[in-house]
Write an enzyme that holds these catalytic residues in place. Structure first.
Site, mmCIF file in Angstrom:
data_model
loop_
_atom_site.group_PDB
_atom_site.id
_atom_site.type_symbol
_atom_site.label_atom_id
_atom_site.label_comp_id
_atom_site.label_asym_id
_atom_site.label_seq_id
_atom_site.Cartn_x
_atom_site.Cartn_y
_atom_site.Cartn_z
ATOM 1 N N HIS A 151 -2.486 -2.946 -5.968
ATOM 2 C CA HIS A 151 -2.929 -2.538 -4.638
ATOM 3 C C HIS A 151 -4.434 -2.727 -4.495
ATOM 4 O O HIS A 151 -5.220 -2.010 -5.096
ATOM 5 C CB HIS A 151 -2.528 -1.066 -4.413
ATOM 6 C CG HIS A 151 -2.943 -0.537 -3.086
ATOM 7 N ND1 HIS A 151 -3.157 0.796 -2.842
ATOM 8 C CD2 HIS A 151 -3.171 -1.162 -1.901
ATOM 9 C CE1 HIS A 151 -3.507 0.958 -1.579
ATOM 10 N NE2 HIS A 151 -3.526 -0.203 -0.996
ATOM 11 N N ASN A 191 -3.393 6.361 -1.356
ATOM 12 C CA ASN A 191 -2.855 6.677 -0.028
ATOM 13 C C ASN A 191 -2.122 8.005 -0.012
ATOM 14 O O ASN A 191 -2.084 8.688 1.006
ATOM 15 C CB ASN A 191 -1.946 5.555 0.465
ATOM 16 C CG ASN A 191 -2.781 4.423 1.048
ATOM 17 O OD1 ASN A 191 -3.882 4.648 1.541
ATOM 18 N ND2 ASN A 191 -2.269 3.212 0.977
ATOM 19 N N SER A 210 0.829 -1.207 0.000
ATOM 20 C CA SER A 210 0.000 0.000 0.000
ATOM 21 C C SER A 210 0.864 1.258 0.000
ATOM 22 O O SER A 210 0.353 2.349 -0.234
ATOM 23 C CB SER A 210 -0.948 0.005 1.199
ATOM 24 O OG SER A 210 -0.252 -0.313 2.375
ATOM 25 N N GLU A 212 -5.489 -0.464 -7.640
ATOM 26 C CA GLU A 212 -4.489 0.438 -8.222
ATOM 27 C C GLU A 212 -3.416 -0.430 -8.874
ATOM 28 O O GLU A 212 -2.848 -1.303 -8.201
ATOM 29 C CB GLU A 212 -3.809 1.247 -7.114
ATOM 30 C CG GLU A 212 -4.379 2.610 -6.883
ATOM 31 C CD GLU A 212 -3.590 3.359 -5.808
ATOM 32 O OE1 GLU A 212 -3.087 4.431 -6.126
ATOM 33 O OE2 GLU A 212 -3.475 2.876 -4.666
#
Ligand code: 3H9
Length: 716
Positions: free
Chosen positions: A451, A501, A430, A463
């Site tokens: 991800h 993130n 992540s 992702e």
């Protein structure tokens, strides 16, 4: 051939019986866009002029009937003044009146789906025969609008106000059996018999076995409800629908009000009421955002299709690590039909991974969504293993071990030696740089990030992260795998936190500063939930895991020290030090207790306020507007940076990443749509009010330039 257009044709199939067949050239589905409606009107004129006309059959040559109005035209169409829009919608609805007023009986043979305007066309027809695997419905409220081609007028007259309110306010697609029960369709038949059945019905109507004129009369009259029935029906449903939709979604309640107003009116008047209600909703920011999401989805699909020419389909997959993420990936892959080898270093880990999949499947069976036999087939697709036997036959392997660079590098290098030379390796990290992870690999071109979001079975986004050396073929294969797993992949470039993130942690940093400056985190959660987030930031941190957030925020602070490294500890680090890891150990910002059904419920824990109180210099009241600004500005600016730096390819991909990955309120469309609707100039001015909070709140130079030039992220 009586008429041939680009969307439909009309021919005489038997003496006096004609077929209007929809088959839009070069399109995957039929839609009722401006051009198609013009053709429909021209076709109706031809039919009215056809002397020997006895009956008309409506069909589709595609897999589905009609998917509704052409949504891609909406934003352009809705941009003008409300009065123009009312005129345009009324003109379009009048074309469906031409269908309703044909001088002979009419039948629609509905295959696949008939949605929105597509179903409204069917409602204008006298009789409807639906394929047993078909679906019908009026999903307009999901786009922030309500039906505009007569749906709020004809459906209540056909199936009653209560049923129509339920269909229209929910926007749900209805299965054939349910449509038959309420009388929305007249017959349901296997798809192979659809055309023949519809034709037979038409011939019987022509023969006078059915009184189609009486049907029309009923459809054109006000709804038969006495005053008490009307009051009961509308008052109760308005309360219920408003509560369900919440204050941010005006369309469902507006739909009920339109149905209520036009119930007592004859057709022409009722259609005018509908057009007015439609135009009012079409001008709302929610409609713009939700329609924007539909269009952004198409943009994302198109961006992914660019890789298709390089694609080698994934047939066999592997996952390393059987923890929450690894087990979730194995389950999702098996559920969607891709067999998967699940490797762990400990037998107990494998058993936990299988138990997780088993638990999910049992729930499906209990809810009637799966047969026990299918459950066994899905489980058989997951092969747990403690070694690498069989890995040389895999097309893709996803590493999902603990979030630690050294551990991941070691596992990836070990696995690379075991898989075949054409296989692709992906890491479900992540935060850790894909390029750095790749530095230990012999074939870095065949490596990328994949991800997933927790819980894997529920979160729609994946992702796909390109490292410096990742090849297009690698990206293509991982896109293929993500799509096979039923997910929406978005390709992003490598940087700390990647896209999602990277923009989430500035939001958490905004939260931390807000609490540091005296805000009550309970209030922040409530305000952000009212803003539309599925959960407020404190609750979200608990769900993500305070330990996970703590580690990730260290990575982010190292990556972006100018805006994410602070002299004081972030608020969640205070909790981390007290081993309050969130939902996973029952204590975080909140305390978690299982309710009677075993579901975790959050309750306030006064200890946390004391803990936070010790670091707050003061407590003070913040208005909702201040909280929203201080929370949203850092995230929005980081999204802008990601777009400028090419971390994400387009505004559409950025906004879809936020909506699908972290539940950004869909009716706000995503961060860039939010800035657009706020006005870039206003956004920059607001951010400048918070400049003392540091770089996190500083708009980029190009955003300032966009504000000066009055540009927007989205064209319209
Ligand atoms: C309406 O009707 C309002 C009226 O009451 C009044 C107006 C004044 N328009 O999803 P797929 C595209 S509101 C434009 O992959 P599937 C879709 O984006 C309308 N394009 O196939 C995709 O494009 P691309 C109410 C549309 O088989 C391609 O077709 N109707 C439309 O998985 C293939 O679609 C809806 O809200 C459209 N209406 O699912 C229905 N529909 O290839 C929305 C589809 O570029 N559509 N496209 O990515 C759906 O729910 C699904 O697409 C459907 C097919 C179930 C139809």
């Amino acid at each position: 051939m009586l008429y041939q257009g680009k969307s439909l044709s009309v021919k005489e199939i038997e003496p006096g019986i004609t077929e209007v067949c929809f088959d839009q050239v070069g399109a995957p589905v039929n839609t009722l866009g401006t051009a198609a409606l013009e053709e429909l009107s021209a076709a109706m004129q031809q039919l009215n002029a056809f002397a020997g006309l006895k009956g008309v059959l409506f069909t589709s040559a595609k897999d589905g009937f009609i998917a509704g109005a052409d949504i891609t035209e909406f934003l352009g169409l809705f941009a003008g003044p409300e009065a123009d829009l009312i005129a345009k919608v009324s003109a379009a609805a009048a074309i469906l009146d031409q269908v309703a007023d044909l001088p002979v009986p009419t039948v629609a043979a509905i295959n696949g789906v008939a949605l929105g305007g597509g179903f409204e066309l069917c409602l204008a027809v006298d009789y409807r025969v639906l394929a047993d695997d078909g679906k019908v419905g009026l999903p307009e409220v999901k786009l922030g609008i309500h039906p505009g081609f007569g749906g709020t007028v004809r459906l209540p007259r056909l199936i009653g106000c209560d049923n129509a309110i339920q269909w229209i306010a929910s926007g749900d697609e209805q299965r054939a059996a349910d449509a038959l029960i309420v009388g929305a369709v007249d017959a349901v038949v296997p798809v192979a018999q659809l055309r023949a059945a519809a034709l037979t019905l038409l011939k019987r109507a022509i023969a006078g076995d059915f009184d189609y004129k009486q049907r029309r009369f009923e459809k054109d009259q006000p709804v038969l409800l006495n005053a008490i029935e009307a009051m009961m029906s509308f008052t109760t449903s308005k309360g219920y629908v408003a509560a369900q939709a919440g204050p941010n979604m005006p369309a469902p309640l507006a739909a009920v009000k339109t149905i209520e107003k036009n119930a007592s009116a004859p057709r022409a008047q009722a259609l005018a009421i509908e057009a007015k209600g439609f135009a009012k909703l079409a001008k709302t920011p929610q409609a713009e955002a939700l329609i924007g999401i539909f269009i952004n989805n198409q943009t994302v699909a198109k961006a992914n299709r660019r890789y298709e020419k390089n694609s080698q389909p994934v047939q066999h997959a592997g996952v390393l690590g059987a923890g929450i993420m690894g087990g979730g990936i194995a389950y999702q892959s098996a559920l969607k039909g891709v067999p998967i080898l699940m490797k762990d270093v400990a037998e107990a880990g494998l058993q936990a991974g299988i138990a997780e999949a088993d638990g999910q499947l049992v729930q499906r069976v209990e809810r009637g969504r799966m047969q026990p036999k299918e459950m066994a087939q899905v489980l058989a697709r997951i092969r747990p293993t403690l070694d690498y036997r069989g890995f040389d036959e895999l097309d893709v392997v996803v590493e999902a071990v603990v979030e630690n660079k050294k551990v991941k590098q070691s596992v990836l290098a070990e696995c690379e030696a075991q898989i075949n030379e054409s296989a692709v390796l992906a890491s479900n990290t992540s935060t850790i740089s894909i390029t750095e992870l790749a530095s230990v690999l012999k074939r870095p071109a065949q490596f990328c990030g994949m991800h997933f979001f927790n819980p894997v079975y529920r979160m729609p986004l994946v992702e796909v992260i390109r490292g410096k050396e990742t090849s297009d073929a690698t990206v293509a294969r991982v896109i293929d795998y993500a799509k096979k797993m039923g997910k929406t992949p978005i390709v992003v470039n490598d940087c700390p936190g990647f896209f999602v993130n990277r923009v989430l942690f500035p939001y958490f940093a905004g939260f931390s500063l807000l609490v540091r400056d005296g805000a009550d985190f309970h209030q922040v959660d409530k305000v952000m939930e009212r803003f539309g987030w599925p959960m407020g930031p404190a609750y979200l941190l608990d769900v993500v895991g305070i330990d996970t957030a703590h580690h990730a925020s260290e990575v982010m602070a190292a990556g972006f020290p100018d805006r994410l490294a602070f002299s004081e500890k972030p608020i969640h680090t205070l909790l981390y030090e007290q081993k309050r890891f969130g939902q996973k150990n029952g204590v975080g910002f909140y305390r978690y207790e299982a309710d009677k059904k075993g579901k975790l419920k959050k309750v306030d824990d006064p200890v946390v306020s004391e803990l936070i109180g010790a670091v707050q210099k003061q407590t003070r009241e913040f208005t909702d507007e201040e909280i929203i600004a201080r929370m949203m500005i850092p995230m929005c600016i980081e999204v802008v940076r990601c777009l400028e730096e090419g971390i994400v390819g387009s505004p559409a991909e950025a906004d879809m990443g936020l909506v699908l990955g972290i539940g950004f309120p869909p009716f706000r469309g995503g961060a860039l749509r939010y800035i657009d609707q706020f006005g870039i100039e206003n956004f920059v001015a607001l951010a400048d009010q918070y400049r003392e909070l540091g770089a996190l709140y500083q708009p980029t130079e190009s955003l300032r330039k966009m504000a000066q030039e009055k540009r927007r992220f989205y064209g319209v």
